[in-house]
Design an enzyme around this catalytic site. Structure first.
Site, PDB file in Angstrom:
ATOM      1  N   LYS A  70      -6.962   8.024 -19.365  1.00  0.00           N
ATOM      2  CA  LYS A  70      -7.045   8.541 -20.635  1.00  0.00           C
ATOM      3  C   LYS A  70      -5.980   8.505 -21.448  1.00  0.00           C
ATOM      4  O   LYS A  70      -5.461   7.207 -21.930  1.00  0.00           O
ATOM      5  CB  LYS A  70      -7.787   9.972 -20.463  1.00  0.00           C
ATOM      6  CG  LYS A  70      -8.765  10.197 -19.357  1.00  0.00           C
ATOM      7  CD  LYS A  70     -10.101   9.389 -19.899  1.00  0.00           C
ATOM      8  CE  LYS A  70     -10.963   9.391 -18.574  1.00  0.00           C
ATOM      9  NZ  LYS A  70     -11.260  10.659 -17.698  1.00  0.00           N
TER      10      LYS A  70
ATOM     11  N   ARG B 160       0.871  -1.105   0.082  1.00  0.00           N
ATOM     12  CA  ARG B 160      -0.055  -0.275   0.032  1.00  0.00           C
ATOM     13  C   ARG B 160       0.928   1.452   0.012  1.00  0.00           C
ATOM     14  O   ARG B 160       0.536   2.355  -0.200  1.00  0.00           O
ATOM     15  CB  ARG B 160      -0.945  -0.127   1.062  1.00  0.00           C
ATOM     16  CG  ARG B 160      -1.851   1.163   1.176  1.00  0.00           C
ATOM     17  CD  ARG B 160      -3.279   0.982   2.101  1.00  0.00           C
ATOM     18  NE  ARG B 160      -3.112   0.138   2.974  1.00  0.00           N
ATOM     19  CZ  ARG B 160      -2.697   0.067   4.254  1.00  0.00           C
ATOM     20  NH1 ARG B 160      -1.900   1.418   4.719  1.00  0.00           N
ATOM     21  NH2 ARG B 160      -2.554  -0.739   4.956  1.00  0.00           N
TER      22      ARG B 160
ATOM     23  N   TYR C 173     -14.515  18.299 -14.345  1.00  0.00           N
ATOM     24  CA  TYR C 173     -15.253  17.095 -14.390  1.00  0.00           C
ATOM     25  C   TYR C 173     -16.212  16.915 -13.229  1.00  0.00           C
ATOM     26  O   TYR C 173     -16.113  17.214 -12.265  1.00  0.00           O
ATOM     27  CB  TYR C 173     -14.082  16.091 -14.324  1.00  0.00           C
ATOM     28  CG  TYR C 173     -14.276  14.648 -14.405  1.00  0.00           C
ATOM     29  CD1 TYR C 173     -14.776  14.075 -15.364  1.00  0.00           C
ATOM     30  CD2 TYR C 173     -14.412  13.756 -13.086  1.00  0.00           C
ATOM     31  CE1 TYR C 173     -15.252  12.766 -15.663  1.00  0.00           C
ATOM     32  CE2 TYR C 173     -14.809  12.584 -13.170  1.00  0.00           C
ATOM     33  CZ  TYR C 173     -15.067  12.057 -14.393  1.00  0.00           C
ATOM     34  OH  TYR C 173     -15.540  10.735 -14.744  1.00  0.00           O
TER      35      TYR C 173
ATOM     36  N   ASP D 154      -5.830  19.889 -13.122  1.00  0.00           N
ATOM     37  CA  ASP D 154      -6.306  18.647 -13.609  1.00  0.00           C
ATOM     38  C   ASP D 154      -6.011  18.989 -15.176  1.00  0.00           C
ATOM     39  O   ASP D 154      -6.741  19.548 -15.859  1.00  0.00           O
ATOM     40  CB  ASP D 154      -7.798  18.138 -13.580  1.00  0.00           C
ATOM     41  CG  ASP D 154      -8.093  16.779 -14.222  1.00  0.00           C
ATOM     42  OD1 ASP D 154      -7.329  16.600 -15.331  1.00  0.00           O
ATOM     43  OD2 ASP D 154      -9.065  16.438 -13.768  1.00  0.00           O
TER      44      ASP D 154
HETATM   45  C1  LIG Z   1     -12.052  10.887 -16.417  1.00  0.00           C
HETATM   46  C2  LIG Z   1     -11.553  12.027 -16.024  1.00  0.00           C
HETATM   47  C3  LIG Z   1     -11.466  12.167 -14.496  1.00  0.00           C
HETATM   48  C4  LIG Z   1     -11.694  11.165 -13.661  1.00  0.00           C
HETATM   49  O1  LIG Z   1     -11.039  10.049 -13.720  1.00  0.00           O
HETATM   50  P1  LIG Z   1     -10.913   8.332 -13.921  1.00  0.00           P
HETATM   51  O2  LIG Z   1      -9.715   8.006 -13.849  1.00  0.00           O
HETATM   52  O3  LIG Z   1     -11.913   8.251 -14.400  1.00  0.00           O
HETATM   53  O4  LIG Z   1     -11.238   8.290 -12.287  1.00  0.00           O
HETATM   54  C5  LIG Z   1     -10.937  13.260 -13.861  1.00  0.00           C
HETATM   55  N1  LIG Z   1     -10.763  14.470 -14.605  1.00  0.00           N
HETATM   56  C6  LIG Z   1     -10.910  14.462 -15.952  1.00  0.00           C
HETATM   57  C7  LIG Z   1     -10.593  15.825 -16.714  1.00  0.00           C
HETATM   58  C8  LIG Z   1     -11.363  13.370 -16.572  1.00  0.00           C
HETATM   59  O5  LIG Z   1     -11.301  13.501 -17.953  1.00  0.00           O
END
Ligand SMILES: *Cc1c(COP(=O)(O)O)cnc(C)c1O
Length: 398
Positions: A209, A60, A113, A184
């Protein structure tokens, strides 16, 4: 690791010499890392145990495969340290919980998001208040700051309208106020934008992504300077959201082709956006690479490419947009973005079946978000062309 982005994508973070002379970084499937004797435990506890190169203790807290992926990502983000989590949301929530305390104030620059936005409901239950401000409204941002503001959280480019935030201005305002910035940058990837180089304190990616890039894993990251990352590591140790070694391996492998894939997706994005902009069935295209986009100048100033997501509004009914989607043969239909396979969705319909909820989201029913893969633009455009022709014919009949 020096070098440019493709070289770093391939080599950074991976030891040249690996166990068994393996070329690839091994997947170390061990939940714990046992000690030889008590003396080794005492020595481990007496010495600095937090270094990324230090001995491991328990899964962990860290794992060799996960650490290799973290070092690769740190090199790409140009960060001192990166941490990996079981999802992008886990990276975001763990980071916010690590840095905020009851009585603190958070500013969120919108759009973000929707699950990040939703997390502010949790934060308010623990005495952390959030103010929302619109992207690139810096007067509002200044007035939103309070003496107890600890952090500004933003997303750039944002979903689904691809707003690009002027991070230079954001950083200047935050630094004057002594407030941390967290961005982000999932849609940009380190290939198109490196927020830390502009003075942002923390960069977040949903590695699900583009970084993973093959629609086969969930992962998230936080990167920045060591002191902040240590706090986040301490929180991850408690909250338990570390990435699994298997997924870390697939992420390592995915990142090796990141620069190649994103270059192709940038090209696809630009070509598809230009095609859509001139199409009679399209009312509006959201893509920062187009001069008509409100943040085109900011994107040109800060970004190497405009990315692989193009959103567009059909000039017609919600049903016409659905007809376009249903006649597309190349992309899958559904959420997510950044993989090698193209994927499209009528965003509002995935949000809710309730028209009022959809209206409140600000996302028009006719908006299609097309997340481009690495197929060739001519095929993607030909497919869009035939689907739109069918939708236009269907619209004429009704
Ligand atoms: C998909 C996404 C998230 C969340 O990510 P996960 O890996 O699905 O938990 C956060 N911010 C953005 C901009 C995203 O496209």
């Amino acid at each position: 690791m020096n070098g440019t982005m493709s070289t770093k994508s391939v080599h950074a973070g991976e030891n040249r010499k690996k166990a068994h002379n393996s070329l690839t970084t091994p997947i170390v499937l061990s939940s714990t890392f046992p000690f030889e004797n008590t003396a080794e435990i005492l020595d481990f506890k007496a010495n600095n145990t937090s270094s990324i190169h230090g001995r491991l203790e328990y899964g962990r807290y860290g794992n060799p495969t996960v650490r290799a992926a973290e070092m690769k990502l740190a090199a790409l983000d140009n960060a001192e340290r990166a941490l990996l989590f079981s999802s992008g949301m886990n990276a975001i929530t763990t980071t916010l919980l690590a840095l905020l305390s009851s009585g603190d104030h958070l500013v969120m620059v919108c759009p973000v998001y929707r699950r990040s936005l939703e997390f502010t409901d949790f934060l308010s239950r623990w005495g952390i208040e959030t103010s929302l401000v619109e992207s690139n409204d810096f007067d509002k941002l200044r007035t939103a700051l309070k003496p107890n503001t600890r952090l500004i959280f933003a997303e750039t480019p944002s979903n689904p309208t691809l707003r690009v935030l002027d991070l230079e201005l954001l950083v200047r305002i935050a630094q004057e106020a002594g407030v941390l910035t967290m961005v982000d940058s999932t849609f940009a990837t380190p290939i198109n934008l490196r927020p830390l180089e502009l003075g942002v304190n923390l960069v977040i990616h949903s590695a699900t992504k583009y970084l993973g890039g093959h629609n086969d894993l969930l992962a998230g990251s936080a990167a920045g300077k060591t002191d902040l990352l240590q706090k986040i590591q301490d929180a991850r140790n408690v909250l338990g959201g570390i990435l699994s070694p298997m997924d870390a391996y697939f992420l390592l492998r995915g990142i090796k082709t990141l620069a190649l894939r994103v270059q192709k997706q940038n090209q696809n994005g630009q070509l598809v956006a230009e095609f859509l902009e001139n199409h009679p069935l399209v009312k509006r295209v959201h893509y920062p690479g187009l001069p008509a986009h409100p943040d085109h100048a900011v994107a040109r100033k800060l970004m190497k490419g405009s990315g692989g997501v193009v959103s567009f509004e059909i000039d017609g009914s919600k049903e016409t947009a659905s007809t376009v989607i249903d006649n597309l043969e190349l992309p899958y239909i559904g959420p997510t973005l950044g993989g090698v396979e193209s994927i499209a969705q009528q965003q509002a319909l995935l949000l809710s079946s309730d028209p009022d909820t959809r209206k409140a989201s600000g996302i028009p029913d006719q908006l299609i978000r097309y997340a481009l893969g690495i197929e060739d633009a001519e095929d993607i455009i030909a497919d869009l062309d035939q689907a739109m022709e069918k939708a236009a014919a269907a619209e004429l009949k009704t």
